[in-house]
Design a protein around this motif. Structure first.
Motif, PDB file in Angstrom:
ATOM      1  N   TYR A  47      -0.102  -2.633  -5.806  1.00 11.45           N
ATOM      2  CA  TYR A  47      -0.024  -2.492  -4.358  1.00 11.45           C
ATOM      3  C   TYR A  47       1.420  -2.707  -3.912  1.00 11.45           C
ATOM      4  CZ  TYR A  47      -5.125  -2.729  -3.872  1.00 11.45           C
ATOM      5  OH  TYR A  47      -6.462  -2.483  -3.946  1.00 11.45           O
ATOM      6  N   GLY A  48       1.848  -1.947  -2.929  1.00 12.12           N
ATOM      7  CA  GLY A  48       3.162  -2.198  -2.345  1.00 12.12           C
ATOM      8  C   GLY A  48       3.156  -3.440  -1.478  1.00 12.12           C
ATOM      9  N   LYS A  49       2.044  -3.681  -0.777  1.00 12.49           N
ATOM     10  CA  LYS A  49       1.874  -4.856   0.072  1.00 12.49           C
ATOM     11  C   LYS A  49       0.656  -5.625  -0.389  1.00 12.49           C
ATOM     12  CE  LYS A  49       1.215  -6.259   4.890  1.00 12.49           C
ATOM     13  NZ  LYS A  49       1.037  -5.796   6.287  1.00 12.49           N
ATOM     14  N   CYS A  50       0.821  -6.934  -0.568  1.00 17.09           N
ATOM     15  CA  CYS A  50      -0.276  -7.766  -1.059  1.00 17.09           C
ATOM     16  C   CYS A  50      -1.383  -7.849  -0.004  1.00 17.09           C
ATOM     17  CB  CYS A  50       0.234  -9.162  -1.403  1.00 17.09           C
ATOM     18  SG  CYS A  50      -1.065 -10.302  -1.941  1.00 17.09           S
ATOM     19  N   PRO A  51      -2.634  -7.529  -0.341  1.00 15.88           N
ATOM     20  CA  PRO A  51      -3.724  -7.642   0.631  1.00 15.88           C
ATOM     21  C   PRO A  51      -4.029  -9.078   1.042  1.00 15.88           C
ATOM     22  CG  PRO A  51      -4.343  -6.247  -1.244  1.00 15.88           C
ATOM     23  CD  PRO A  51      -3.080  -6.952  -1.614  1.00 15.88           C
ATOM     24  N   GLU A  52      -3.603 -10.061   0.229  1.00 16.42           N
ATOM     25  CA  GLU A  52      -3.923 -11.455   0.507  1.00 16.42           C
ATOM     26  C   GLU A  52      -2.903 -12.124   1.416  1.00 16.42           C
ATOM     27  OE1 GLU A  52      -6.273 -14.893   0.245  1.00 16.42           O
ATOM     28  OE2 GLU A  52      -6.679 -12.859  -0.454  1.00 16.42           O
ATOM     29  N   CYS A  53      -1.605 -12.066   1.047  1.00 15.78           N
ATOM     30  CA  CYS A  53      -0.567 -12.773   1.803  1.00 15.78           C
ATOM     31  C   CYS A  53       0.343 -11.850   2.603  1.00 15.78           C
ATOM     32  CB  CYS A  53       0.285 -13.632   0.869  1.00 15.78           C
ATOM     33  SG  CYS A  53       1.238 -12.685  -0.348  1.00 15.78           S
ATOM     34  N   GLY A  54       0.255 -10.535   2.378  1.00 20.45           N
ATOM     35  CA  GLY A  54       1.061  -9.601   3.149  1.00 20.45           C
ATOM     36  C   GLY A  54       2.482  -9.420   2.666  1.00 20.45           C
ATOM     37  N   ALA A  55       2.838  -9.994   1.507  1.00 19.12           N
ATOM     38  CA  ALA A  55       4.203  -9.865   0.985  1.00 19.12           C
ATOM     39  C   ALA A  55       4.400  -8.477   0.364  1.00 19.12           C
ATOM     40  CB  ALA A  55       4.486 -10.955  -0.051  1.00 19.12           C
ATOM     41  N   TRP A  56       5.614  -7.958   0.457  1.00 18.79           N
ATOM     42  CA  TRP A  56       5.941  -6.629  -0.056  1.00 18.79           C
ATOM     43  C   TRP A  56       6.599  -6.722  -1.426  1.00 18.79           C
ATOM     44  CZ3 TRP A  56       4.615  -2.011   2.175  1.00 18.79           C
ATOM     45  CH2 TRP A  56       4.153  -2.056   3.491  1.00 18.79           C
ATOM     46  N   ASN A  57       6.263  -5.772  -2.298  1.00  9.11           N
ATOM     47  CA  ASN A  57       6.895  -5.612  -3.617  1.00  9.11           C
ATOM     48  C   ASN A  57       6.840  -6.891  -4.449  1.00  9.11           C
ATOM     49  OD1 ASN A  57       7.611  -2.932  -2.973  1.00  9.11           O
ATOM     50  ND2 ASN A  57       9.493  -3.644  -1.966  1.00  9.11           N
ATOM     51  N   THR A  58       5.699  -7.540  -4.454  1.00 12.94           N
ATOM     52  CA  THR A  58       5.546  -8.781  -5.219  1.00 12.94           C
ATOM     53  C   THR A  58       4.579  -8.645  -6.383  1.00 12.94           C
ATOM     54  OG1 THR A  58       3.827  -9.501  -3.667  1.00 12.94           O
ATOM     55  CG2 THR A  58       6.075 -10.249  -3.239  1.00 12.94           C
TER      56      THR A  58
END
Length: 458
Positions: A22-33
């Motif tokens: 995922y480009g954006k984490c569905p859980e915390c909303g962080a990008w590229n993690t």
């Protein structure tokens, strides 16, 4: 048991696992993690037979000792204050901060005092034993009870702890440790989580306190999954700029003490030195006969601290005025500016406003609202606030000054440092014992921002 290989993706910020990237984490909303990881999954997850499982050791409540005198003193009173009185046996303490802030320095420095009565194992995964020795010589650490090991395999660390039986363990750092049974690189979410779990098990089973050094990411948060902070007993965070000599140690989480305490240190050539009077440090170099500066009195844990608040108001060069706040909440700054304009009659609509708390301290207490407001008014009207004036109080949306706690401690500390005029909420004056106050101390109780600004004229 045979196993099959499974590939999944794990968020390095919160530990969320997903079967795809995922480009954006569905859980915390962080990008590229999201990072790709390979793990072995057992083909069968059945529980073992009951005859192969041993029952746990159970103790009655009255049989468990709760003696606070079991804490280990570190030799640094500032560190003991943050920890709640010392290192508690069996606790796991996570020490984090920016690179070069002094994490490894303070751990190796307290070894000199702790090694007088305790046997310490220092596990360094980032430096060789010779590098640790050179730093120990520079800090004046020389003890036969200090054992150094440069290993990164967490299984070897656990085996060494069981064989050596130390009284205290320091691991520097958790991002360099790895578990050979996990097919991922050191510092990954899975490695950090599992290695920490192994250390927690050893600490609780053998009643050995363990210091764990943790890195921070580019956003300033502790590197690794957020669950890592929930696993340990205490989370200490070093604050301050590497270019400045002062360091602030703050407890973000502490199961054995308060999370409001802070410790102040100064980085010198011989290591970290305690600052017994942080107020004098924060007020050193304060300018005289300059508008836009006011002294605030805030409570950090169990002690009051004086901090200088500076404000600068200038005409904006752009269409929208700029607001900048360092060491003070940005939303509270916008609130105070709105209240000053609506209730106080001071116009900031086309002016840039800058707020700065000197010394790198962050003021989170509402009692800092009033000195921030007074500093803004002082710079706007170019009216100098006297050097012996200190203020504290919470500002409400109606322009009222609301009461705060620990008024007696604030007043006593302010007078001890040479402040003879105190602007405080009128509702808080009933908490003071007037019979114990000095005769040359002037208390100005205010109930609104207009009264507080009028007190500056006097």
């Amino acid at each position: 048991m045979a196993a099959k290989i499974k590939t999944n993706y794990v968020c390095s910020a919160c530990g969320y696992e997903a079967p795809k990237w995922y480009g954006k984490c569905p859980e915390c909303g962080a990008w590229n993690t999201f990072e790709e990881q390979v793990k072995s999954v057992p083909l069968s997850s059945k529980m073992p037979p009951k005859e192969h499982v041993k029952s746990a050791v159970v103790s009655q409540l009255h049989e468990i000792s709760s003696d606070e005198r079991q804490r280990y003193k570190t030799g640094l009173k500032e560190l003991d204050r943050v920890l709640g009185g010392g290192v508690f046996p069996g606790s796991v303490i996570l020490l984090s901060g920016d690179p070069g802030i002094g994490k490894s320095t303070i751990l190796l420095q307290i070894c000199q005092f702790l090694c007088q009565n305790l046997k310490i194992l220092y596990v360094s995964g980032e430096e060789s034993a010779r590098q640790v020795k050179l730093r120990a010589v520079r800090l004046g650490v020389d003890s036969d009870n200090l054992y150094i090991s440069s290993i990164t395999d967490i299984a070897q660390v656990v085996q060494t702890i069981e064989q050596l039986s130390p009284d205290l363990v320091m691991v520097d750092s958790i991002q360099t440790m790895n578990l050979s049974t996990i097919q991922s690189s050191s510092g990954s979410v899975t490695q950090v989580r599992e290695c920490t779990q192994q250390l927690i098990y050893v600490a609780k089973a053998n009643d050995i306190p363990i210091f764990v050094v943790g890195h921070v990411n580019k956003d300033g948060a502790i590197a690794g999954p957020k669950v890592l902070e929930h696993m340990v007993d205490s989370v200490l965070y070093f604050e301050g700029e590497r270019n400045l000599s002062y360091r602030i140690l703050r407890a973000v989480k502490n199961r054995y003490g308060s999370t409001n305490e802070i410790g102040v240190f100064e980085m010198t050539e011989s290591g970290l030195e305690e600052v017994q009077n942080p107020s004098m440090m924060l007020l050193s170099g304060r300018p005289t006969n300059v508008s836009g500066t006011c002294v605030a009195c805030v409570i950090e844990g169990s002690r009051p601290i004086m901090a200088e608040v500076q404000a600068l108001v200038t005409k904006t060069a752009f269409g929208n005025p700029r607001r900048t706040s360092t060491g003070f909440d940005f939303n509270r700054t916008a609130l105070i500016l709105a209240v000053l304009e609506k209730r106080g009659g001071y116009f900031f609509g086309n002016l840039d406003a800058y707020i700065n708390v000197v010394g790198g301290l962050r003021l989170d207490e509402p009692a800092a609202d009033l000195p921030v407001a007074l500093a803004l008014v002082s710079n706007l009207t170019d009216r100098v606030i006297a050097e012996d004036v200190v203020a504290f109080g919470e500002v409400g949306l109606a322009g009222e000054i609301r009461a705060v706690s620990r008024v007696q401690s604030r007043v006593n500390e302010a007078y001890r440092l040479g402040f003879h005029k105190i602007i405080l909420p009128r509702a808080s004056m009933k908490q003071l014992k007037t019979d114990d106050l000095p005769t040359d101390l002037e208390l100005i109780g205010v109930s609104s921002l207009a009264q507080a600004c009028a007190a500056l004229k006097g």
